[in-house]
Design a protein around this motif. Structure first.
Motif, PDB file in Angstrom:
ATOM      1  N   ARG A  17      28.590  13.502  59.356  1.00 13.48           N
ATOM      2  CA  ARG A  17      28.427  14.006  57.982  1.00 13.48           C
ATOM      3  C   ARG A  17      29.330  13.275  56.992  1.00 13.48           C
ATOM      4  O   ARG A  17      29.018  13.212  55.791  1.00 13.48           O
ATOM      5  CB  ARG A  17      28.687  15.508  57.952  1.00 13.48           C
ATOM      6  N   ARG A  18      30.455  12.737  57.459  1.00 17.73           N
ATOM      7  CA  ARG A  18      31.368  12.058  56.529  1.00 17.73           C
ATOM      8  C   ARG A  18      31.360  10.535  56.663  1.00 17.73           C
ATOM      9  O   ARG A  18      32.003   9.852  55.862  1.00 17.73           O
ATOM     10  CB  ARG A  18      32.788  12.592  56.691  1.00 17.73           C
ATOM     11  N   ASP A  19      30.675  10.009  57.673  1.00 14.97           N
ATOM     12  CA  ASP A  19      30.603   8.559  57.843  1.00 14.97           C
ATOM     13  C   ASP A  19      29.193   8.096  57.487  1.00 14.97           C
ATOM     14  O   ASP A  19      28.235   8.318  58.236  1.00 14.97           O
ATOM     15  CB  ASP A  19      30.941   8.165  59.285  1.00 14.97           C
ATOM     16  N   ALA A  20      29.074   7.446  56.359  1.00 13.35           N
ATOM     17  CA  ALA A  20      27.754   7.089  55.836  1.00 13.35           C
ATOM     18  C   ALA A  20      27.001   6.136  56.754  1.00 13.35           C
ATOM     19  O   ALA A  20      25.785   6.242  56.917  1.00 13.35           O
ATOM     20  CB  ALA A  20      27.905   6.469  54.438  1.00 13.35           C
ATOM     21  N   ALA A  21      27.713   5.192  57.384  1.00 12.45           N
ATOM     22  CA  ALA A  21      27.044   4.213  58.245  1.00 12.45           C
ATOM     23  C   ALA A  21      26.429   4.886  59.466  1.00 12.45           C
ATOM     24  O   ALA A  21      25.298   4.558  59.863  1.00 12.45           O
ATOM     25  CB  ALA A  21      28.044   3.142  58.680  1.00 12.45           C
ATOM     26  N   THR A  22      27.148   5.834  60.053  1.00  9.59           N
ATOM     27  CA  THR A  22      26.620   6.554  61.213  1.00  9.59           C
ATOM     28  C   THR A  22      25.427   7.403  60.813  1.00  9.59           C
ATOM     29  O   THR A  22      24.396   7.406  61.496  1.00  9.59           O
ATOM     30  CB  THR A  22      27.713   7.433  61.845  1.00  9.59           C
ATOM     31  N   MET A  53      24.493   7.099  68.787  1.00 14.68           N
ATOM     32  CA  MET A  53      25.179   6.619  67.592  1.00 14.68           C
ATOM     33  C   MET A  53      26.576   7.222  67.442  1.00 14.68           C
ATOM     34  O   MET A  53      27.490   6.554  66.949  1.00 14.68           O
ATOM     35  CB  MET A  53      24.338   6.920  66.350  1.00 14.68           C
ATOM     36  N   LEU A  54      26.766   8.445  67.875  1.00 15.51           N
ATOM     37  CA  LEU A  54      28.108   9.028  67.802  1.00 15.51           C
ATOM     38  C   LEU A  54      29.010   8.502  68.905  1.00 15.51           C
ATOM     39  O   LEU A  54      30.200   8.798  68.932  1.00 15.51           O
ATOM     40  CB  LEU A  54      28.021  10.555  67.834  1.00 15.51           C
ATOM     41  N   ASP A  55      28.444   7.712  69.808  1.00 21.71           N
ATOM     42  CA  ASP A  55      29.218   7.041  70.848  1.00 21.71           C
ATOM     43  C   ASP A  55      29.391   5.558  70.538  1.00 21.71           C
ATOM     44  O   ASP A  55      30.106   4.853  71.251  1.00 21.71           O
ATOM     45  CB  ASP A  55      28.496   7.212  72.203  1.00 21.71           C
ATOM     46  N   ALA A  56      28.748   5.065  69.491  1.00 23.51           N
ATOM     47  CA  ALA A  56      28.752   3.630  69.186  1.00 23.51           C
ATOM     48  C   ALA A  56      30.172   3.136  68.915  1.00 23.51           C
ATOM     49  O   ALA A  56      30.981   3.835  68.305  1.00 23.51           O
ATOM     50  CB  ALA A  56      27.860   3.350  67.982  1.00 23.51           C
ATOM     51  N   PRO A  57      30.492   1.916  69.371  1.00 19.65           N
ATOM     52  CA  PRO A  57      31.869   1.420  69.256  1.00 19.65           C
ATOM     53  C   PRO A  57      32.225   0.836  67.905  1.00 19.65           C
ATOM     54  O   PRO A  57      33.383   0.506  67.658  1.00 19.65           O
ATOM     55  CB  PRO A  57      31.909   0.328  70.331  1.00 19.65           C
TER      56      PRO A  57
END
Length: 302
Positions: free
Chosen positions: A178-183, A234-238
């Motif tokens: 919710r706070r990271d636009a790229a994710t 995506m929430l696991d992406a490095p």
């Protein structure tokens, strides 16, 4: 059909977002001789048992066909958030107990019922859970995981994303999206795209490292779980890595899964479970009537 069929798997060109590359997996026709449903819209009823306990929930399938609950599915509500330990094909009209693991250490109490969330647990959590189940099967048949190892993985994921959770609830990791636009943008884009025609699964690479794979019996089953999978991926992406992924590494990973040591057990519901382990990965699959219904695997060193 066994995970050995994965030796015949083919892969397509990957889509890369935030350092995570998603390779489509294609399989030879297995012949699906039964109907089943899966995903959030199945109408499956999940609840705490009358005498509520952490490692077991009760499910009722009101449908006239089986319902697949994939390993790693997160269930919201109840006395605490849980994730499902093994893939389960719940028979039509049946009520059964299912093995689960807590992913919310700081709460016990609340509602009696659960909702099938739009999330799979992140791969480190699923890996810790899968390892615990495999280890436990050496001693008994209850399919319980190592709860402390799973809580450790949950805490790692929350800390890695800078998420504060008063109850150490894995689901609070959604705050990062919710706070990271790229994710958030990557999740929206990949959910909108959906799986490619004929695609049955996905393998994930972080740079050149293959970290996990997921395969379903049908394109429709993959589609029904697509958003939940994408959110986990995506929430696991490095983050943005400049290393190109390797298709050869993906095919090697699938071959290792197909050739790994197998421990077979009757399914919690319908079908037969395979618990797989090698020096490089752990995994789990469920088959029914000669069809590989669902399989998942996780690299040990990634």
């Amino acid at each position: 059909m066994s995970v050995t069929i994965l030796e015949q798997a083919a892969i397509g060109r990957p889509i890369t977002r935030l350092g995570a590359s998603m390779y489509p997996i294609y399989m030879p026709a297995q012949g699906l001789h039964f109907q089943f449903a899966t995903g959030a819209a199945t109408g499956l009823k999940v609840s705490e048992k009358t005498d509520a306990e952490v490692p077991t929930l009760q499910v009722t399938n009101p449908n006239q066909h089986p319902v697949l609950i994939p390993e790693g599915q997160v269930l919201d509500g109840g006395h605490q958030t849980r994730t499902v330990n093994v893939s389960i094909l719940v028979p039509a009209g049946a009520t059964i107990d299912i093995p689960v693991t807590c992913v919310e250490a700081g709460r016990w109490g609340g509602t009696h019922s659960f909702t099938n969330s739009d999330r799979f647990a992140n791969r480190r959590i699923r890996r810790a859970k899968t390892e615990g189940v495999i280890n436990g099967l050496q001693y008994d048949e209850n399919r319980r995981s190592d709860q402390s190892a799973v809580w450790g993985a949950v805490n790692y994921e929350l800390h890695r994303k800078g998420v504060e959770s008063t109850s150490a609830n894995f689901r609070d990791i959604e705050d990062f999206a919710r706070r990271d636009a790229a994710t958030a943008e990557a999740i929206e884009d990949l959910v909108r795209r959906g799986p490619l025609p004929g695609q049955l699964g996905v393998a994930i690479a972080h740079g050149r490292r293959v970290v996990n794979a997921e395969i379903f019996a049908s394109h429709e089953a993959l589609l029904a779980n697509w958003e939940a999978l994408v959110r986990g991926i995506m929430l696991d992406a490095p983050g943005n890595l400049n290393v190109r992924p390797s298709a050869t590494s993906v095919l090697k990973f699938l071959r290792r899964l197909a050739q790994a040591q197998i421990v077979s057990r009757p399914g919690v519901g319908l079908g037969t479970e395979e618990h797989v382990r090698s020096s490089r990965l752990v995994g789990h699959s469920l088959s029914f009537h000669g069809t590989l219904v669902h399989a998942s695997a996780f690299a040990l060193a990634a």
